[in-house]
Design an enzyme around this catalytic site. Structure first.
Site, short mmCIF file in Angstrom:
data_model
loop_
_atom_site.label_atom_id
_atom_site.label_comp_id
_atom_site.label_asym_id
_atom_site.label_seq_id
_atom_site.Cartn_x
_atom_site.Cartn_y
_atom_site.Cartn_z
CG ASP A 60 -9.38 -0.12 9.51
OD1 ASP A 60 -10.16 0.31 9.94
OD2 ASP A 60 -9.48 -1.50 8.85
N GLY A 105 0.80 -1.27 -0.09
CA GLY A 105 -0.16 -0.13 0.02
C GLY A 105 1.03 1.21 0.00
P1 IMP Z 1 -4.99 -2.24 10.41
O1 IMP Z 1 -3.96 -3.21 11.10
O2 IMP Z 1 -6.41 -2.50 10.89
O3 IMP Z 1 -4.69 -0.72 10.92
O4 IMP Z 1 -4.95 -2.34 9.20
C1 IMP Z 1 -4.33 -1.74 8.35
C2 IMP Z 1 -4.40 -2.42 6.80
O5 IMP Z 1 -5.51 -2.81 6.46
C3 IMP Z 1 -3.79 -1.48 5.77
O6 IMP Z 1 -2.36 -1.27 5.46
C4 IMP Z 1 -4.63 -1.85 4.62
O7 IMP Z 1 -3.96 -2.63 4.01
C5 IMP Z 1 -5.82 -2.54 5.01
N1 IMP Z 1 -6.98 -1.30 4.96
C6 IMP Z 1 -7.58 -0.99 6.06
N2 IMP Z 1 -8.54 -0.14 5.54
C7 IMP Z 1 -8.67 -0.12 4.25
C8 IMP Z 1 -9.35 0.62 3.16
O8 IMP Z 1 -10.20 1.41 3.77
N3 IMP Z 1 -9.13 0.26 2.06
C9 IMP Z 1 -7.86 -0.49 1.89
N4 IMP Z 1 -7.26 -1.14 2.47
C10 IMP Z 1 -7.64 -0.95 4.00
MG MG Z 2 -1.45 -2.39 4.00
#
Ligand code: IMP
Ligand code: MG
Length: 170
Positions: free
Chosen positions: A99, A41
């Site tokens: 996220d 990403g």
């Molecule tokens: P976390 O560990 O929940 O903070 O997840 C983060 C990862 O989830 C990011 O690096 C993204 O790869 C993916 N992610 C979370 N939300 C989105 C979104 O709205 N669109 C695309 N990928 C997302």
């Molecule tokens: Mg990611």
């Protein structure tokens, strides 16, 4: 699935990257910095940021998977590790989106164990309502709502990363 609206325009993104690059240039003036992009990403954020850095900078990339449900152990599976040793280095982690924060929280713990001189985090998009207050984000681009977004590096099933803006999928 179609892009139903533009949430953040290309111009807004470009301005924000310049603003944050200025802060980073100021903060690390005269020092070495290792920028670590989290794949896949962050590849677009890193390349846009890179062009505006005026520092003694090295770029490296890492790809990880978090084990959800085992948050307390802080375990991450390393899919692709760094090429460089970060011991005693100033490290800037660059991530696309925060996220729940589990990925960055786990990653920070992992990198901290390699004894860098310092670690800061730049996250381009932060889902404010979802984000657990796990770690400090030193540079955050935009706070957004909980909806699923694509573009500017972010994908849905591997697609839409190439869009120069942030869009909502529906
Ligand atoms: P976390 O560990 O929940 O903070 O997840 C983060 C990862 O989830 C990011 O690096 C993204 O790869 C993916 N992610 C979370 N939300 C989105 C979104 O709205 N669109 C695309 N990928 C997302
Ligand atoms: Mg990611």
């Amino acid at each position: 699935m179609k892009i139903s609206k533009t949430l953040i325009s290309q111009e807004e993104i470009e301005n924000k990257i310049s603003e944050i690059a200025n802060q980073i240039n100021h903060k690390y003036k005269g020092q070495e910095l290792v920028v670590i992009g989290i794949l896949k990403g962050a590849f677009i954020v890193v390349s846009d940021l890179a062009k505006q850095l005026e520092l003694d900078v090295t770029f490296d990339f890492m790809s990880i998977k978090s084990y959800y449900g085992s948050e307390s152990t802080g375990q991450v599976k390393i899919v692709k590790d760094l090429e460089y040793d970060i011991t005693d280095k100033n490290v800037l982690i660059v991530e696309d989106i925060y996220d729940t924060g589990l990925t960055l929280n786990n990653l920070k713990k992992l990198l901290q164990s390699r004894n860098p001189k310092s670690i800061e985090i730049f996250c381009m998009f932060v889902k404010k309502e979802v984000a657990k207050d796990l770690i400090e984000i030193n540079y955050s681009g935009f706070e957004i709502g909980p909806e699923f977004v694509v573009g500017y590096g972010l994908d849905y099933n591997g697609k839409h990363r190439e869009l120069p803006y942030l869009g909502v999928l529906s």
